[in-house]
Write a protein that holds these residues in place. Structure first.
Motif, PDB file in Angstrom:
ATOM      1  N   ALA A 142       9.421 -13.655   4.528  1.00  0.00           N
ATOM      2  CA  ALA A 142       8.456 -12.556   4.548  1.00  0.00           C
ATOM      3  C   ALA A 142       7.959 -12.282   3.136  1.00  0.00           C
ATOM      4  CB  ALA A 142       9.088 -11.298   5.131  1.00  0.00           C
ATOM      5  N   ILE A 143       6.682 -11.914   3.022  1.00  0.00           N
ATOM      6  CA  ILE A 143       6.070 -11.593   1.733  1.00  0.00           C
ATOM      7  C   ILE A 143       5.486 -10.191   1.807  1.00  0.00           C
ATOM      8  CG2 ILE A 143       4.294 -12.208   0.043  1.00  0.00           C
ATOM      9  CD1 ILE A 143       4.521 -15.091   0.950  1.00  0.00           C
ATOM     10  N   GLY A 144       5.792  -9.374   0.802  1.00  0.00           N
ATOM     11  CA  GLY A 144       5.345  -7.985   0.778  1.00  0.00           C
ATOM     12  C   GLY A 144       3.892  -7.827   0.387  1.00  0.00           C
ATOM     13  N   ASP A 145       3.494  -6.586   0.148  1.00  0.00           N
ATOM     14  CA  ASP A 145       2.099  -6.216  -0.091  1.00  0.00           C
ATOM     15  C   ASP A 145       1.548  -6.913  -1.333  1.00  0.00           C
ATOM     16  OD1 ASP A 145       3.491  -4.337   1.529  1.00  0.00           O
ATOM     17  OD2 ASP A 145       1.858  -2.923   1.281  1.00  0.00           O
ATOM     18  N   ILE A 146       0.419  -7.606  -1.174  1.00  0.00           N
ATOM     19  CA  ILE A 146      -0.149  -8.449  -2.236  1.00  0.00           C
ATOM     20  C   ILE A 146      -1.237  -7.706  -3.023  1.00  0.00           C
ATOM     21  CG2 ILE A 146      -1.307 -10.633  -2.736  1.00  0.00           C
ATOM     22  CD1 ILE A 146      -0.091 -11.625   0.010  1.00  0.00           C
ATOM     23  N   HIS A 147      -2.075  -6.966  -2.341  1.00  0.00           N
ATOM     24  CA  HIS A 147      -3.090  -6.091  -2.960  1.00  0.00           C
ATOM     25  C   HIS A 147      -3.948  -6.799  -4.009  1.00  0.00           C
ATOM     26  CE1 HIS A 147      -2.685  -2.241  -1.062  1.00  0.00           C
ATOM     27  NE2 HIS A 147      -1.376  -2.198  -1.266  1.00  0.00           N
ATOM     28  N   VAL A 168       5.781 -14.875   7.144  1.00  0.00           N
ATOM     29  CA  VAL A 168       5.192 -13.651   7.663  1.00  0.00           C
ATOM     30  C   VAL A 168       4.703 -12.819   6.481  1.00  0.00           C
ATOM     31  CG1 VAL A 168       5.522 -11.606   9.096  1.00  0.00           C
ATOM     32  CG2 VAL A 168       6.830 -13.695   9.581  1.00  0.00           C
ATOM     33  N   THR A 169       3.409 -12.562   6.435  1.00  0.00           N
ATOM     34  CA  THR A 169       2.857 -11.689   5.395  1.00  0.00           C
ATOM     35  C   THR A 169       2.630 -10.307   6.010  1.00  0.00           C
ATOM     36  OG1 THR A 169       0.655 -12.586   5.891  1.00  0.00           O
ATOM     37  CG2 THR A 169       1.845 -13.529   4.018  1.00  0.00           C
ATOM     38  N   LEU A 170       3.032  -9.276   5.282  1.00  0.00           N
ATOM     39  CA  LEU A 170       3.189  -7.942   5.864  1.00  0.00           C
ATOM     40  C   LEU A 170       1.953  -7.059   5.757  1.00  0.00           C
ATOM     41  CD1 LEU A 170       6.837  -7.234   4.642  1.00  0.00           C
ATOM     42  CD2 LEU A 170       6.096  -7.954   6.926  1.00  0.00           C
ATOM     43  N   GLY A 171       0.822  -7.605   5.298  1.00  0.00           N
ATOM     44  CA  GLY A 171      -0.397  -6.817   5.238  1.00  0.00           C
ATOM     45  C   GLY A 171      -0.716  -6.294   3.847  1.00  0.00           C
ATOM     46  N   ASP A 172      -1.855  -5.627   3.743  1.00  0.00           N
ATOM     47  CA  ASP A 172      -2.401  -5.149   2.465  1.00  0.00           C
ATOM     48  C   ASP A 172      -2.620  -6.310   1.498  1.00  0.00           C
ATOM     49  OD1 ASP A 172      -2.500  -2.620   3.466  1.00  0.00           O
ATOM     50  OD2 ASP A 172      -1.193  -1.704   1.974  1.00  0.00           O
ATOM     51  N   TYR A 173      -3.497  -7.210   1.908  1.00  0.00           N
ATOM     52  CA  TYR A 173      -3.877  -8.348   1.070  1.00  0.00           C
ATOM     53  C   TYR A 173      -4.967  -7.958   0.077  1.00  0.00           C
ATOM     54  CZ  TYR A 173      -1.790 -10.060   5.324  1.00  0.00           C
ATOM     55  OH  TYR A 173      -0.954 -10.217   6.387  1.00  0.00           O
ATOM     56  N   VAL A 174      -5.740  -6.934   0.442  1.00  0.00           N
ATOM     57  CA  VAL A 174      -6.929  -6.565  -0.327  1.00  0.00           C
ATOM     58  C   VAL A 174      -6.718  -5.238  -1.050  1.00  0.00           C
ATOM     59  CG1 VAL A 174      -8.410  -7.776   1.313  1.00  0.00           C
ATOM     60  CG2 VAL A 174      -7.993  -5.321   1.620  1.00  0.00           C
ATOM     61  N   LEU A 194       1.972 -19.637   9.627  1.00  0.00           N
ATOM     62  CA  LEU A 194       1.705 -18.355   8.997  1.00  0.00           C
ATOM     63  C   LEU A 194       1.440 -17.301  10.060  1.00  0.00           C
ATOM     64  CD1 LEU A 194       1.035 -16.602   6.464  1.00  0.00           C
ATOM     65  CD2 LEU A 194      -1.346 -17.344   6.752  1.00  0.00           C
ATOM     66  N   VAL A 195       2.159 -16.183   9.955  1.00  0.00           N
ATOM     67  CA  VAL A 195       1.889 -14.998  10.765  1.00  0.00           C
ATOM     68  C   VAL A 195       1.460 -13.903   9.804  1.00  0.00           C
ATOM     69  CG1 VAL A 195       2.831 -13.241  12.290  1.00  0.00           C
ATOM     70  CG2 VAL A 195       3.520 -15.632  12.573  1.00  0.00           C
ATOM     71  N   ALA A 196       0.199 -13.490   9.891  1.00  0.00           N
ATOM     72  CA  ALA A 196      -0.344 -12.485   8.979  1.00  0.00           C
ATOM     73  C   ALA A 196      -0.572 -11.183   9.744  1.00  0.00           C
ATOM     74  CB  ALA A 196      -1.645 -12.986   8.356  1.00  0.00           C
ATOM     75  N   LEU A 197       0.063 -10.116   9.265  1.00  0.00           N
ATOM     76  CA  LEU A 197      -0.088  -8.803   9.880  1.00  0.00           C
ATOM     77  C   LEU A 197      -1.196  -8.009   9.192  1.00  0.00           C
ATOM     78  CD1 LEU A 197       3.653  -7.784  10.356  1.00  0.00           C
ATOM     79  CD2 LEU A 197       2.157  -9.060  11.916  1.00  0.00           C
TER      80      LEU A 197
END
Length: 219
Positions: free
Chosen positions: A7-12, A34-40, A62-65
């Motif tokens: 799992a990967i946390g918020d990337i922002h 699994v990426t947990l969201g807040d990519y932008v 890849l599962v992107a939330l």
């Protein structure tokens, strides 16, 4: 599954540390990330982050939330909400990364497809993943979107989910750049956009990779 679960946390918008982590992890086709969201929003290269994730999805599972920041952005892009709140919380940086020229159709088709593919939650073995939180007494397909995307753990950490699975979430940034692990819940938002770290964790071993915002691998 023979591969790893990571799992990967918020990337922002911080593409450099994301690429650093992926370079250290070396995802294989059989791995599940699994990426947990807040990519932008907030960081300097939201468009680059999405490019990296699209490329990642061609190399591994890849599962992107969807996070609350994707929700804000998409509501503006689709004309469902005014732009004021989104711009105040990092939308300006996202628009700049897309070379925004005033037209709301600024998203490339492959990015639109990526955003449209984002899920609200994911269940795998003894873990479930959401962007923010959950109701401990509800099945995952009955969870309110407000809890899944917006609930801050500072307002209260939910009790263990009745399923017995461990929750893996992001959203609530730890200003000390530390992983929050209370046993039944793990939060991987280690405040990359605020000068902290971007974090990835393999499960169930809890092996950790971290990079600072400049893209330097810390561990």
């Amino acid at each position: 599954m023979n591969g790893r679960l990571i799992a990967i946390g918020d990337i922002h918008g911080f593409n450099k540390p994301l690429q650093t982590l992926l370079g250290a992890i070396k995802p294989a086709p059989e791995d599940l990330i699994v990426t947990l969201g807040d990519y932008v929003d907030r960081g300097p290269d939201s468009k680059g982050v999405i490019d990296t994730l699209i490329e990642l999805g061609q190399k591994t599972q890849l599962v992107a939330l969807q996070g609350n920041h994707e929700e804000m952005m998409l509501n503006v892009v689709r004309g469902d909400e005014p732009h004021h709140a989104w711009l105040r919380y990092g939308g300006v940086e996202t628009l700049e990364s897309y070379n925004f020229d005033g037209e709301m159709n600024f998203l490339p088709p492959e990015h639109e497809a990526f955003y449209n593919s984002l899920g609200d939650y994911f269940i795998h073995d003894q873990f479930f993943f959401t962007h923010a939180a959950y109701d401990p007494n509800l099945e995952m397909d009955q969870q309110p979107t407000e809890l899944l995307r917006w609930h801050s753990l500072r307002a209260g950490i939910p009790d263990p989910h009745f399923s017995g699975r461990t929750a893996v979430v992001g959203h609530t940034a730890n200003h000390e750049a530390e992983i929050l692990d209370v046993g039944h819940l793990i939060c991987l938002d280690t405040n990359c956009y605020g000068g902290g770290l971007l974090t990835a964790m393999e499960l169930p071993s809890k092996r950790v990779w971290q990079s600072n915002p400049e893209g330097v691998l810390i561990r």
